[in-house]
Write a protein that holds these residues in place. Structure first.
Motif, mmCIF file in Angstrom:
data_model
loop_
_atom_site.group_PDB
_atom_site.id
_atom_site.type_symbol
_atom_site.label_atom_id
_atom_site.label_comp_id
_atom_site.label_asym_id
_atom_site.label_seq_id
_atom_site.Cartn_x
_atom_site.Cartn_y
_atom_site.Cartn_z
ATOM 1 N N MET A 1 0.857 -1.178 0.000
ATOM 2 C CA MET A 1 0.000 0.000 0.000
ATOM 3 C C MET A 1 0.902 1.239 0.000
ATOM 4 O O MET A 1 1.762 1.369 0.867
ATOM 5 C CB MET A 1 -0.903 -0.023 1.232
ATOM 6 C CG MET A 1 -1.791 1.199 1.353
ATOM 7 S SD MET A 1 -2.926 1.161 2.757
ATOM 8 C CE MET A 1 -4.182 0.083 2.160
ATOM 9 N N PRO A 2 0.682 2.148 -0.941
ATOM 10 C CA PRO A 2 1.497 3.369 -0.982
ATOM 11 C C PRO A 2 1.318 4.211 0.287
ATOM 12 O O PRO A 2 0.257 4.190 0.915
ATOM 13 C CB PRO A 2 0.961 4.119 -2.203
ATOM 14 C CG PRO A 2 0.175 3.119 -2.988
ATOM 15 C CD PRO A 2 -0.271 2.067 -2.025
ATOM 16 N N MET A 3 2.357 4.927 0.638
ATOM 17 C CA MET A 3 2.359 5.698 1.884
ATOM 18 C C MET A 3 1.235 6.735 1.931
ATOM 19 O O MET A 3 0.666 6.972 2.999
ATOM 20 C CB MET A 3 3.723 6.373 2.074
ATOM 21 C CG MET A 3 3.908 6.911 3.449
ATOM 22 S SD MET A 3 3.667 5.576 4.649
ATOM 23 C CE MET A 3 4.436 6.275 6.050
ATOM 24 N N GLU A 4 0.889 7.338 0.786
ATOM 25 C CA GLU A 4 -0.179 8.350 0.803
ATOM 26 C C GLU A 4 -1.531 7.737 1.152
ATOM 27 O O GLU A 4 -2.422 8.425 1.638
ATOM 28 C CB GLU A 4 -0.256 9.130 -0.516
ATOM 29 C CG GLU A 4 -0.596 8.304 -1.730
ATOM 30 C CD GLU A 4 0.629 7.755 -2.451
ATOM 31 O OE1 GLU A 4 0.445 7.142 -3.513
ATOM 32 O OE2 GLU A 4 1.754 7.908 -1.955
ATOM 33 N N ARG A 5 -1.695 6.442 0.958
ATOM 34 C CA ARG A 5 -2.917 5.745 1.374
ATOM 35 C C ARG A 5 -2.801 5.213 2.807
ATOM 36 O O ARG A 5 -3.787 5.148 3.521
ATOM 37 C CB ARG A 5 -3.231 4.586 0.429
ATOM 38 C CG ARG A 5 -3.672 5.041 -0.932
ATOM 39 C CD ARG A 5 -4.335 3.901 -1.701
ATOM 40 N NE ARG A 5 -5.031 4.400 -2.868
ATOM 41 C CZ ARG A 5 -6.263 4.904 -2.870
ATOM 42 N NH1 ARG A 5 -6.922 4.989 -1.755
ATOM 43 N NH2 ARG A 5 -6.823 5.325 -3.978
#
Length: 114
Positions: A1-5
């Motif tokens: 999961m990308p950090m912005e999510r």
């Protein structure tokens, strides 16, 4: 999961831990004056807001407002379930779990694309 999510979810988790203590922690100290419980809760809530506001601000870049609210509700229930069992010593019964599961299903529906 990308950090912005992931970051908004982690901030919501931290925020809900503070919120749960602010709202329900005083139940363990019912002999304390109500005014003290209110002021202590306000103090704890300050930390909740320092996490909740950035979670929603940054999270709105990748999630809609209804999705953020759905995430928050599920996180709140998970945190509260642990808090009720661990801190308050009040285990949850089948009907509590069933009700929480229905709320989780509702939150899941929010993430379905039309």
């Amino acid at each position: 999961m990308p950090m912005e999510r992931l970051l908004p979810i982690l901030l919501l988790l931290g925020s809900n831990i503070f919120m749960t203590f602010a709202w329900y922690g005083h139940l363990k100290y019912k002999s304390a004056p109500l005014a003290l419980a209110i002021f202590a809760s306000w103090g704890i809530a300050l930390f909740e807001y320092t996490l909740m506001v950035p979670a929603n601000r940054w999270g709105s870049a990748v999630y809609s407002a209804p999705q953020l609210k759905g995430l928050q509700e599920v996180i709140t229930l998970v945190v509260f379930a642990g808090f009720s069992i661990w801190y308050l010593g009040q285990p949850l019964r089948w009907n509590h779990w069933a009700g929480f599961a229905l709320i989780a299903v509702a939150a899941w529906l929010i993430f379905l694309e039309p």
